[in-house]
Design a protein around this motif. Structure first.
Motif, PDB file in Angstrom:
ATOM      1  N   LEU A 135       0.835  -1.210   0.000  1.00 44.28           N
ATOM      2  CA  LEU A 135       0.000   0.000   0.000  1.00 44.28           C
ATOM      3  C   LEU A 135       0.868   1.258   0.000  1.00 44.28           C
ATOM      4  O   LEU A 135       0.533   2.252  -0.647  1.00 44.28           O
ATOM      5  CB  LEU A 135      -0.942  -0.014   1.211  1.00 44.28           C
ATOM      6  CG  LEU A 135      -1.992  -1.126   1.159  1.00 44.28           C
ATOM      7  CD1 LEU A 135      -2.778  -1.196   2.454  1.00 44.28           C
ATOM      8  CD2 LEU A 135      -2.937  -0.913  -0.013  1.00 44.28           C
ATOM      9  N   ALA A 138       2.080   1.826  -3.413  1.00 43.95           N
ATOM     10  CA  ALA A 138       0.984   2.246  -4.287  1.00 43.95           C
ATOM     11  C   ALA A 138       0.707   3.741  -4.152  1.00 43.95           C
ATOM     12  O   ALA A 138       0.050   4.327  -5.006  1.00 43.95           O
ATOM     13  CB  ALA A 138      -0.277   1.444  -3.975  1.00 43.95           C
ATOM     14  N   GLN A 139       1.209   4.371  -3.075  1.00 38.98           N
ATOM     15  CA  GLN A 139       1.005   5.814  -2.902  1.00 38.98           C
ATOM     16  C   GLN A 139       2.161   6.625  -3.492  1.00 38.98           C
ATOM     17  O   GLN A 139       2.096   7.840  -3.541  1.00 38.98           O
ATOM     18  CB  GLN A 139       0.873   6.194  -1.412  1.00 38.98           C
ATOM     19  CG  GLN A 139      -0.151   5.377  -0.635  1.00 38.98           C
ATOM     20  CD  GLN A 139      -1.489   5.324  -1.322  1.00 38.98           C
ATOM     21  OE1 GLN A 139      -1.983   6.324  -1.822  1.00 38.98           O
ATOM     22  NE2 GLN A 139      -2.071   4.134  -1.390  1.00 38.98           N
ATOM     23  N   ARG A 141       3.960   8.319  -6.031  1.00 40.40           N
ATOM     24  CA  ARG A 141       3.749   8.798  -7.397  1.00 40.40           C
ATOM     25  C   ARG A 141       4.994   8.686  -8.292  1.00 40.40           C
ATOM     26  O   ARG A 141       4.893   8.258  -9.428  1.00 40.40           O
ATOM     27  CB  ARG A 141       3.259  10.245  -7.370  1.00 40.40           C
ATOM     28  CG  ARG A 141       1.849  10.377  -6.913  1.00 40.40           C
ATOM     29  CD  ARG A 141       0.946   9.777  -7.940  1.00 40.40           C
ATOM     30  NE  ARG A 141      -0.156   9.117  -7.271  1.00 40.40           N
ATOM     31  CZ  ARG A 141      -1.400   9.110  -7.714  1.00 40.40           C
ATOM     32  NH1 ARG A 141      -1.675   9.696  -8.839  1.00 40.40           N
ATOM     33  NH2 ARG A 141      -2.342   8.489  -7.069  1.00 40.40           N
ATOM     34  N   GLY A 144       5.218   5.549  -9.939  1.00 36.15           N
ATOM     35  CA  GLY A 144       4.055   5.115 -10.706  1.00 36.15           C
ATOM     36  C   GLY A 144       2.808   4.838  -9.887  1.00 36.15           C
ATOM     37  O   GLY A 144       1.765   4.541 -10.450  1.00 36.15           O
ATOM     38  N   GLY A 145       2.881   4.908  -8.559  1.00 38.15           N
ATOM     39  CA  GLY A 145       1.702   4.658  -7.730  1.00 38.15           C
ATOM     40  C   GLY A 145       1.090   3.307  -8.029  1.00 38.15           C
ATOM     41  O   GLY A 145       1.789   2.339  -8.312  1.00 38.15           O
ATOM     42  N   GLY A 146      -0.243   3.250  -7.984  1.00 35.16           N
ATOM     43  CA  GLY A 146      -0.929   1.991  -8.242  1.00 35.16           C
ATOM     44  C   GLY A 146      -0.840   1.559  -9.692  1.00 35.16           C
ATOM     45  O   GLY A 146      -1.119   0.419 -10.029  1.00 35.16           O
ATOM     46  N   THR A 147      -0.479   2.483 -10.589  1.00 28.02           N
ATOM     47  CA  THR A 147      -0.390   2.176 -12.011  1.00 28.02           C
ATOM     48  C   THR A 147       0.825   1.316 -12.316  1.00 28.02           C
ATOM     49  O   THR A 147       0.786   0.458 -13.180  1.00 28.02           O
ATOM     50  CB  THR A 147      -0.282   3.484 -12.824  1.00 28.02           C
ATOM     51  OG1 THR A 147      -1.337   4.333 -12.422  1.00 28.02           O
ATOM     52  CG2 THR A 147      -0.348   3.213 -14.302  1.00 28.02           C
ATOM     53  N   SER A 150       7.254   1.238 -16.158  1.00 29.65           N
ATOM     54  CA  SER A 150       8.034   0.376 -17.044  1.00 29.65           C
ATOM     55  C   SER A 150       9.492   0.758 -16.970  1.00 29.65           C
ATOM     56  O   SER A 150       9.832   1.908 -16.715  1.00 29.65           O
ATOM     57  CB  SER A 150       7.550   0.519 -18.483  1.00 29.65           C
ATOM     58  OG  SER A 150       6.207   0.137 -18.585  1.00 29.65           O
ATOM     59  N   ALA A 247       1.973  -6.738  -8.776  1.00 28.43           N
ATOM     60  CA  ALA A 247       2.914  -7.725  -9.291  1.00 28.43           C
ATOM     61  C   ALA A 247       4.081  -7.899  -8.330  1.00 28.43           C
ATOM     62  O   ALA A 247       4.539  -9.009  -8.077  1.00 28.43           O
ATOM     63  CB  ALA A 247       3.425  -7.297 -10.669  1.00 28.43           C
ATOM     64  N   ALA A 248       4.566  -6.790  -7.771  1.00 20.90           N
ATOM     65  CA  ALA A 248       5.763  -6.846  -6.930  1.00 20.90           C
ATOM     66  C   ALA A 248       5.479  -7.531  -5.599  1.00 20.90           C
ATOM     67  O   ALA A 248       6.317  -8.261  -5.087  1.00 20.90           O
ATOM     68  CB  ALA A 248       6.286  -5.430  -6.684  1.00 20.90           C
TER      69      ALA A 248
ATOM     70  N   ASN B  92       2.536 -10.171 -13.860  1.00 22.51           N
ATOM     71  CA  ASN B  92       3.764 -10.976 -13.874  1.00 22.51           C
ATOM     72  C   ASN B  92       3.685 -12.078 -14.914  1.00 22.51           C
ATOM     73  O   ASN B  92       4.617 -12.321 -15.668  1.00 22.51           O
ATOM     74  CB  ASN B  92       3.991 -11.644 -12.507  1.00 22.51           C
ATOM     75  CG  ASN B  92       4.609 -10.692 -11.509  1.00 22.51           C
ATOM     76  OD1 ASN B  92       5.296  -9.753 -11.888  1.00 22.51           O
ATOM     77  ND2 ASN B  92       4.373 -10.945 -10.238  1.00 22.51           N
ATOM     78  N   ASP B 124       5.720  -3.902 -23.302  1.00 24.22           N
ATOM     79  CA  ASP B 124       7.080  -3.620 -22.847  1.00 24.22           C
ATOM     80  C   ASP B 124       8.049  -4.709 -23.295  1.00 24.22           C
ATOM     81  O   ASP B 124       9.167  -4.423 -23.732  1.00 24.22           O
ATOM     82  CB  ASP B 124       7.118  -3.505 -21.322  1.00 24.22           C
ATOM     83  CG  ASP B 124       6.580  -2.161 -20.834  1.00 24.22           C
ATOM     84  OD1 ASP B 124       6.455  -1.255 -21.674  1.00 24.22           O
ATOM     85  OD2 ASP B 124       6.304  -2.037 -19.635  1.00 24.22           O
ATOM     86  N   ASN B 191      -6.872   3.446  -7.225  1.00 22.81           N
ATOM     87  CA  ASN B 191      -5.426   3.589  -7.425  1.00 22.81           C
ATOM     88  C   ASN B 191      -4.931   2.452  -8.300  1.00 22.81           C
ATOM     89  O   ASN B 191      -4.249   1.535  -7.850  1.00 22.81           O
ATOM     90  CB  ASN B 191      -4.736   3.574  -6.057  1.00 22.81           C
ATOM     91  CG  ASN B 191      -3.257   3.874  -6.151  1.00 22.81           C
ATOM     92  OD1 ASN B 191      -2.745   4.211  -7.223  1.00 22.81           O
ATOM     93  ND2 ASN B 191      -2.547   3.740  -5.050  1.00 22.81           N
ATOM     94  N   GLY B 193      -4.131   1.463 -12.866  1.00 19.37           N
ATOM     95  CA  GLY B 193      -3.756   2.060 -14.142  1.00 19.37           C
ATOM     96  C   GLY B 193      -4.842   2.963 -14.698  1.00 19.37           C
ATOM     97  O   GLY B 193      -4.596   4.106 -15.090  1.00 19.37           O
TER      98      GLY B 193
END
Lengths: 351, 426
Positions: A135, A138-139, A141, A144-147, A150, A247-248, B92, B124, B191, B193
């Motif tokens: 979380l 995800a904050q 910025r 990339g935050g929650g987005t 790459s 993903a992480a 992933n 990507d 929050n 994409g």
């Protein structure tokens, strides 16, 4: 009477097996000469899964720290790698090493909190910590935050200009991580601290009573396991090229699969996670295209192994034969009849 | 779901061996089977995003049938192989299967669909590993900017077709203007994409709504799979919002809407992206789904034809219902269009294994598809992005299915016929 016994570490079988392991390693070193880039990528994934499995085995199998939050350090390592390369503009290789250090360093304050919990509470606590990190990231910025974000093509090119050279570098990094972790665990367990680990596993109170500093040993194991997870995260997301909090910090990819590997392979041995990794990737290659049935099969297999062979597949294979590739235990044998079966010794779970 | 090679039995081999021997004896030239043109296709077929991939097996069966005899490339007939991978709704896994398709299957062209969580990791991988890639079913801003795209340079290997935030904003405000409201809008932007792009202070909804005289109540970003929306509902009630908008995942909308009704909050209009695309999500709301509105990217009423099969949009949707006994969904058209682009690119390529020619063919695409015309090479982001038309619609009961999607706003694309006017939620 005492003179009639000797302490034995390696056996003829284990020496032969170690030789076989060395041969296999030589074959792996030469893989890039034959395999295409698909094979190399798969090998890297197998290697970092093995590293995670060995680290988790060290935690749960030896120190009794059943963590279900190792994804916290995979995620932190991955994000540290992206932050160092993309935001700080550092070259990829030093960033990779530093990402592992960042994860290990963040594990220390975390350990202060989660070590106050025991047993099932510790397991849930580690998971909660991983969610907190997810979380928090995800904050952020700039990352990339929650987005998610790459990895720019320029960073990847910085590793090596050509695709072939990049494949080669990541392959040897992966091999180094996988093999390095196995050797680290092996030599650690053979050392004085290894004895301390097994003592803690068998009884914390008894270990403390013979003068082992339980707390310090657990901190060391937790931080090392976090460092290995951090390196894995950095390497994995260098390969995946894109990171996002989901993903992480995926509990399925970075912890559940790893627990599966260790449990079916055999917890509390070095060989178990190796066998488990082979079984896991073989199943994935065969079944991954069957959608939900693949996951159902994995679950059923894990349940079956836990019920029928709690020592894991390696226990089933090795127990009757007294087989050991990585001898970390000491056996007591009578000097005059070396053929005596191992019940004369103190087998335990591998001490 | 992956393409398996035709099973070859012992008898086939012996039979074929005999035929070859006979041919050799007769002195006929042996014709080598050419390497197939390989297409990779990644989509979410399982997991929370599975409704987006629901139509894939129908579309693939349809497309495989048309590719059965191969495609003509420069006078030669080349077989086509489609390798399908499931992303399991997991970014992933999407990256892994894309890398596999590139490195192991050595696909000549990658196709990928549905949500930034799928299109971005796959794109990507293609950009770095130099494989031409065509993606769709994700608004173009979260695909372009969230991947670090710079309008001056753009991307070299990755191309996208869909609509953008400017379109969905135009559609929603046109729908809202049809009804008398207090012009206070409650925003639900998670929050993720899509949510971060829609709620962006510079590129998203806020600046446009401000300019058009709407007051936006934005209680801030929340995590997906939230189980308590009391804070948002409280803020909307307090601000007297008569319109609710946002882009949320289907389970979150069900939670929000149920709790809103329980807590006595009922706006006149609810226009929501992503959650209200699929009939299954509306049916889950029971009677409370009536007159909810959403953006519409494809319907059987779209006046376009397939360049691959010649079917109209209506015929394709009917074929889907006939084959699966299910109501049509919007991704059918776009999954089909991806393969239309692939077929067109293959015809203009130099055959399999010719990456640069395939890339050039993608770049020079000018094709009328079942979702509208597709062409790349414009200015800025539009070097890599081709926009397709967008309209708006409301879910109404009483048609052939439990709920039907009726087009209620076509000001942005008048060629697509409207089926009615906006009605308030009662």
């Amino acid at each position: 009477m005492a003179a009639a016994w000797r302490i034995e570490r390696s056996t003829a079988a284990s020496r032969a097996a170690l030789f076989a392991v060395a041969l296999a390693f030589a074959a792996l070193l030469a893989l890039p000469a034959r395999g295409d880039s698909g094979d190399l990528r798969l090998a890297v994934e197998i290697c970092y899964s093995l590293a995670l499995a060995q680290a988790w085995n060290l935690l749960a199998g030896y120190t009794g720290l059943v963590s279900v939050g190792q994804q916290a350090y995979v995620g932190l390592g991955g994000y540290a790698f992206f932050a160092l390369t993309v935001l700080a503009g550092m070259p990829p290789l030093p960033s990779l090493a530093l990402a592992g250090l960042v994860a290990a360093a963040l594990a220390l304050p975390t350990a202060f909190v989660v070590f106050r919990l025991h047993g099932a509470y510790f397991a849930i606590g580690t998971w909660v910590v991983a969610e907190v990190f997810r979380l928090l990231l995800a904050q952020m910025r700039p990352l990339g935050g929650g987005t998610g974000m790459s990895l720019p093509v320029a960073v990847v090119r910085d590793l090596a200009q050509s695709r072939g050279a990049r494949d080669l570098i990541t392959y040897y990094l992966g091999l180094g991580l996988g093999l390095g972790t196995v050797l680290l665990v092996f030599f650690w367990l053979r050392s004085r601290q290894g004895l301390a680990l097994t003592a803690i596993r068998d009884s914390e109170t008894a270990a403390a009573s013979v003068g082992i500093d339980n707390r310090r040993t657990k901190f060391a194991v937790y931080a090392i396991a976090a460092g290995i997870a951090g390196l894995t995260g950095a390497l994995a997301f260098l390969e995946k090229l894109r990171i996002s909090p989901d993903a992480a910090f995926s509990v399925g990819d970075w912890t559940a699969n790893v627990i599966f590997i260790v449990v079916i392979g055999g917890i509390g041995s070095i060989e178990g996670p190796i066998l488990g990794t082979i079984v896991f990737f073989a199943l994935r290659a065969l079944l991954a295209d069957y959608g939900a049935w693949y996951l159902i099969t994995l679950g059923a297999l894990a349940v079956a192994v836990m019920l029928l062979a709690p020592q894991g597949l390696w226990g089933v294979v090795a127990r009757p034969l007294g087989l050991q590739f990585f001898p970390v235990q000491r056996r007591l044998r009578p000097l005059n009849s070396p053929q005596t079966a191992p019940e004369a010794a103190s087998p335990g779970r591998g001490d | 779901m992956r393409t398996k090679p035709m099973p070859v039995s012992r008898r086939h081999v012996i039979g074929a061996g005999g035929a070859v021997a006979a041919a050799a004896a007769l002195g006929l030239p042996a014709i080598a089977q050419p390497r197939p043109f390989k297409l990779g296709y990644v989509s979410p077929q399982t997991g929370p995003l599975a409704p987006f991939g629901e139509a894939d097996s129908f579309v693939l069966a349809n497309v495989r049938e048309t590719f059965r005899n191969g495609v003509k490339i420069g006078g030669n007939t080349v077989p086509v192989e489609i390798v399908v991978k499931d992303s399991q709704s997991n970014p992933n896994r999407a990256a892994e299967v894309a890398a596999d398709l590139i490195n192991r299957d050595k696909v000549d062209l990658m196709l990928v669909a549905s949500t930034p969580e799928t299109t971005n990791p796959v794109s990507d991988q293609c950009e770095v590993n130099e494989t031409p890639c065509v993606s769709s079913v994700a608004p173009w801003q979260p695909w372009f900017f969230a991947r670090g795209g710079k309008p001056e340079t753009g991307f070299k290997y990755t191309y996208h077709f869909f609509w953008g935030l400017e379109d969905v904003i135009a559609v929603y405000t046109d729908m809202w203007a049809q009804l008398a409201t207090d012009k206070v809008v409650g925003g639900l932007f998670p929050n993720d994409g899509d949510g971060n792009a829609w709620g962006d202070k510079k590129l998203g909804f806020p600046p446009v709504l401000d300019k058009q005289g709407y007051k936006l109540i934005d209680p801030g970003r929340f995590q997906d799979l939230t189980d308590n929306f009391s804070a948002q509902i409280g803020a909307f009630k307090q601000g007297k919002a008569e319109i609710v908008t946002g882009v949320v995942i289907p389970p979150d909308w069900t939670t929000f809407w149920t709790q809103a009704i329980q807590q006595g909050f009922k706006p006149k209009i609810a226009s929501v992206g992503k959650a209200l695309l699929f009939p299954s999500a509306i049916e889950a709301l029971g009677a409370n789904g009536e007159n909810l509105s959403t953006e519409v990217w494809w319907t059987p009423a779209h006046p376009f034809k397939s360049s691959l099969t010649g079917q109209s949009a209506g015929q394709l949707a009917d074929a889907y219902t006939a084959a699966t006994r299910k109501q049509w969904t919007q991704p059918i058209g776009f999954a089909h269009a991806l393969f239309e682009v692939a077929a067109d690119v293959m015809k203009r390529s130099h055959g399999p294994g010719q990456r640069d020619a395939t890339l050039a063919a993608v770049q020079s695409t000018r094709l009328g598809t079942i979702v509208g015309p597709i062409a790349w090479g414009g200015a800025g982001p539009f070097k890599n992005v081709s926009k397709t038309p967008l309209v708006g619609g409301q879910w109404r009961r009483g048609g052939a299915f439990k709920y039907d999607l009726v087009i209620t706003s076509n000001a942005t694309a008048p060629a697509i016929p409207a089926g009615g006017k906006m009605a308030a939620i009662v």
